[in-house]
Design a protein around this motif. Sequence first.
Motif, PDB file in Angstrom:
ATOM      1  N   LYS A  35       0.839  -1.194   0.000  1.00 48.07           N
ATOM      2  CA  LYS A  35       0.000   0.000   0.000  1.00 48.07           C
ATOM      3  C   LYS A  35       0.874   1.245   0.000  1.00 48.07           C
ATOM      4  O   LYS A  35       1.863   1.339   0.724  1.00 48.07           O
ATOM      5  CB  LYS A  35      -0.901   0.002   1.239  1.00 48.07           C
ATOM      6  CG  LYS A  35      -1.783   1.242   1.331  1.00 48.07           C
ATOM      7  CD  LYS A  35      -2.550   1.270   2.646  1.00 48.07           C
ATOM      8  CE  LYS A  35      -3.330   2.581   2.784  1.00 48.07           C
ATOM      9  NZ  LYS A  35      -4.011   2.688   4.092  1.00 48.07           N
ATOM     10  N   SER A  52       1.134   7.417   0.704  1.00 46.92           N
ATOM     11  CA  SER A  52       0.346   8.622   0.405  1.00 46.92           C
ATOM     12  C   SER A  52      -1.148   8.385   0.480  1.00 46.92           C
ATOM     13  O   SER A  52      -1.928   9.342   0.649  1.00 46.92           O
ATOM     14  CB  SER A  52       0.713   9.162  -0.978  1.00 46.92           C
ATOM     15  OG  SER A  52       0.461   8.184  -1.977  1.00 46.92           O
ATOM     16  N   GLN A  53      -1.574   7.133   0.382  1.00 46.70           N
ATOM     17  CA  GLN A  53      -3.001   6.858   0.450  1.00 46.70           C
ATOM     18  C   GLN A  53      -3.574   7.017   1.857  1.00 46.70           C
ATOM     19  O   GLN A  53      -4.790   7.082   2.029  1.00 46.70           O
ATOM     20  CB  GLN A  53      -3.291   5.452  -0.093  1.00 46.70           C
ATOM     21  CG  GLN A  53      -3.139   5.343  -1.602  1.00 46.70           C
ATOM     22  CD  GLN A  53      -4.031   6.323  -2.348  1.00 46.70           C
ATOM     23  OE1 GLN A  53      -5.261   6.199  -2.312  1.00 46.70           O
ATOM     24  NE2 GLN A  53      -3.434   7.312  -3.009  1.00 46.70           N
ATOM     25  N   ASP A  54      -2.681   7.107   2.868  1.00 49.76           N
ATOM     26  CA  ASP A  54      -3.153   7.452   4.211  1.00 49.76           C
ATOM     27  C   ASP A  54      -3.630   8.899   4.260  1.00 49.76           C
ATOM     28  O   ASP A  54      -4.270   9.315   5.236  1.00 49.76           O
ATOM     29  CB  ASP A  54      -2.035   7.251   5.248  1.00 49.76           C
ATOM     30  CG  ASP A  54      -1.804   5.790   5.575  1.00 49.76           C
ATOM     31  OD1 ASP A  54      -2.736   4.987   5.365  1.00 49.76           O
ATOM     32  OD2 ASP A  54      -0.701   5.456   6.041  1.00 49.76           O
ATOM     33  N   GLY A  81      -6.192   8.776  -0.010  1.00 50.94           N
ATOM     34  CA  GLY A  81      -7.144   7.680  -0.200  1.00 50.94           C
ATOM     35  C   GLY A  81      -8.253   7.652   0.823  1.00 50.94           C
ATOM     36  O   GLY A  81      -9.107   6.757   0.799  1.00 50.94           O
ATOM     37  N   ARG A 102      -7.390  16.448  -0.200  1.00 51.23           N
ATOM     38  CA  ARG A 102      -7.429  16.579  -1.663  1.00 51.23           C
ATOM     39  C   ARG A 102      -7.840  17.975  -2.126  1.00 51.23           C
ATOM     40  O   ARG A 102      -7.307  18.496  -3.094  1.00 51.23           O
ATOM     41  CB  ARG A 102      -8.374  15.525  -2.250  1.00 51.23           C
ATOM     42  CG  ARG A 102      -7.898  14.088  -2.092  1.00 51.23           C
ATOM     43  CD  ARG A 102      -8.823  13.117  -2.828  1.00 51.23           C
ATOM     44  NE  ARG A 102     -10.171  13.132  -2.272  1.00 51.23           N
ATOM     45  CZ  ARG A 102     -10.603  12.342  -1.284  1.00 51.23           C
ATOM     46  NH1 ARG A 102      -9.765  11.458  -0.742  1.00 51.23           N
ATOM     47  NH2 ARG A 102     -11.844  12.423  -0.848  1.00 51.23           N
ATOM     48  N   MET A 159      -5.648   9.053  -7.006  1.00 48.59           N
ATOM     49  CA  MET A 159      -6.174   7.704  -6.844  1.00 48.59           C
ATOM     50  C   MET A 159      -5.106   6.635  -7.068  1.00 48.59           C
ATOM     51  O   MET A 159      -5.060   5.961  -8.101  1.00 48.59           O
ATOM     52  CB  MET A 159      -7.361   7.481  -7.815  1.00 48.59           C
ATOM     53  CG  MET A 159      -8.546   8.403  -7.552  1.00 48.59           C
ATOM     54  SD  MET A 159      -9.316   8.101  -5.923  1.00 48.59           S
ATOM     55  CE  MET A 159      -8.638   9.420  -4.943  1.00 48.59           C
ATOM     56  N   GLY A 160      -4.203   6.507  -6.130  1.00 45.76           N
ATOM     57  CA  GLY A 160      -3.282   5.375  -6.126  1.00 45.76           C
ATOM     58  C   GLY A 160      -2.000   5.553  -6.899  1.00 45.76           C
ATOM     59  O   GLY A 160      -1.245   4.591  -7.085  1.00 45.76           O
TER      60      GLY A 160
END
Length: 572
Positions: free
Chosen positions: A6, A9-11, A14, A24, A38-39
């Motif tokens: 994972k 940055s998705q913490d 996301g 965002r 997005m990922g």
Amino acid sequence: MQEEKKLRSQDWFGKTGKDGFIYRAWMKNQGFPHHEFMGKPVIGICNTWSELTPCNAHFRELAECIKRGVWEAGGFPVEFPVMSLGETLMKPTAMLYRNLASMDVEESIRGNPIDGVVLMCGCDKTTPSLVMGAASVDLPSIVISGGPMLAGHFKGRKIGTSDVWRFAEAYKVGEMSQEEFIAAEGCMARSAGHCAVMGTASTMASMVESLGLTLPDNASIPAADSRRKTMAHMTGRRIVEMVREDLTMSKVLTRKAFENAIMVNAAIGGSTNFVIHLMAIAGRIGVELDLQDFDRLSENIPFIANIQPSGEHFFEDLYYAGGLPAVMKELSNSLNLDALTVTGQMLGENIVLSNAHNREIIASVDNPFKPNTGLAVLKGNLAVNGAVLKPSAASPHLMTHTGRAVVFEDIDDYKARIDDPDLDIDETCVMVLKYVGPKGYPGMPEVGNMVLPKKLLEKGIHDMVRISDGRMSGTGFGTVVLHVSPEAAIGGTLALVQNGDLITLDVPNRSLHLHVSDEELAERKKHWQPLELGYERGYTNLYLNHVQQSHQGADMDFLVGKSGTWKLRESH
């Protein structure tokens, strides 16, 4: 099939609900569309651009090249500034702030939604400070150096930073006018980039390439060469791949990598500052490294890169002759060729197709320019924890020498008395400068290669044994003993040296000895008074209370060891 890790940055990006909205929404005010969050691997571009750091003044354009590569590889580039350390302007010395800049880098990376980092390094201290800070976090990281400036041209010959010392001597004895000095200024720094010789900046660029932290050929491509921009583009592409491979710094910065860097530094006649910076990086990443390792590992490595100040040519010439990969190819029988690099390949794979194109620039190990090793570590009662000297830039006739000490109690004392016609000094003496170490100045300035007295320069004397607990510019030269540890400011033996004491420098036997009995030194110590340093607040006070000695890398004691990317509390 291995599950894809994972993205960190998705913490941030996301998340659903209020937190994700905040993370965002404010980024979108820069025009980023929703799908970018997005990922995609978020790549931090750590930029040390500053107009007060002229060596790095071209980094705005270079950063755009990195971004192109990141976008092309499917990443999301975000550029951020950190403290920039301009060697030529910053007082009292940029070295005082190296550790502060490393803290800026570390916390900027840790506190932001970053999956991988491109470290934009150039001027002397920007390279170790960025690498130290990134090593403490241990994300996938890659270095892009700014490259050397083009060699200058003055009165029909090439010039570079090492000529500043020659010009200074000529000016001092009336062989060069102020008008000629000003004319030379405009001729020397004629393009973007760091010093054109094997000064500390070039040494640092070579250090990170030999450590495996850059793409091959990073070190010596001139700043003004279009291939530097290409290198930046490809570095941006590669960091995205490194994130997907989870190729972190600790996987590259192994003991083998540090050994390679030491051997390469010996071969290129790198700056003595290399020791302090490599020790600090090793301390951050958790690799055991001792001062004696520098001597042991470089002992049988000859000088094969004919670059000033130890040699004759300029750093750009090294690139045209095959670059650092060609130098490492010549050292193949000594290097750890199985050391992993940021390319994802071993060092041996990176250099297999490299060759030297000009034997006047890159010699073979069997037929070197000089047999002298790049660094000698000296010990004795004057340097219990060690001192360093660069044999390749020293005078052979002074490598074994006993002389009478002429002592300068601090840098102000030196400036006040060095050109006094009544100063009791001749070419057989040993110049000793105290209180210019990590705590003594503070910050350990580059004043160790003391310019000789005017009356000796007028006699045609251009080198003497010089000893201090400070540093010297990597562009400097001479028989200069540096980094004496423990330093005078904490009561090291250097603080007790008096005018007239005999000192023996014995480089072949790695010895630095003060001919004063232990009993006499103990008596002198009773009367020694520590300096009143006078810094009661701010960063300098923090530095003085926590800086380590030079043989340990002059890092702060509380910064040693990596701490990773621990989870921070939510702020919303």
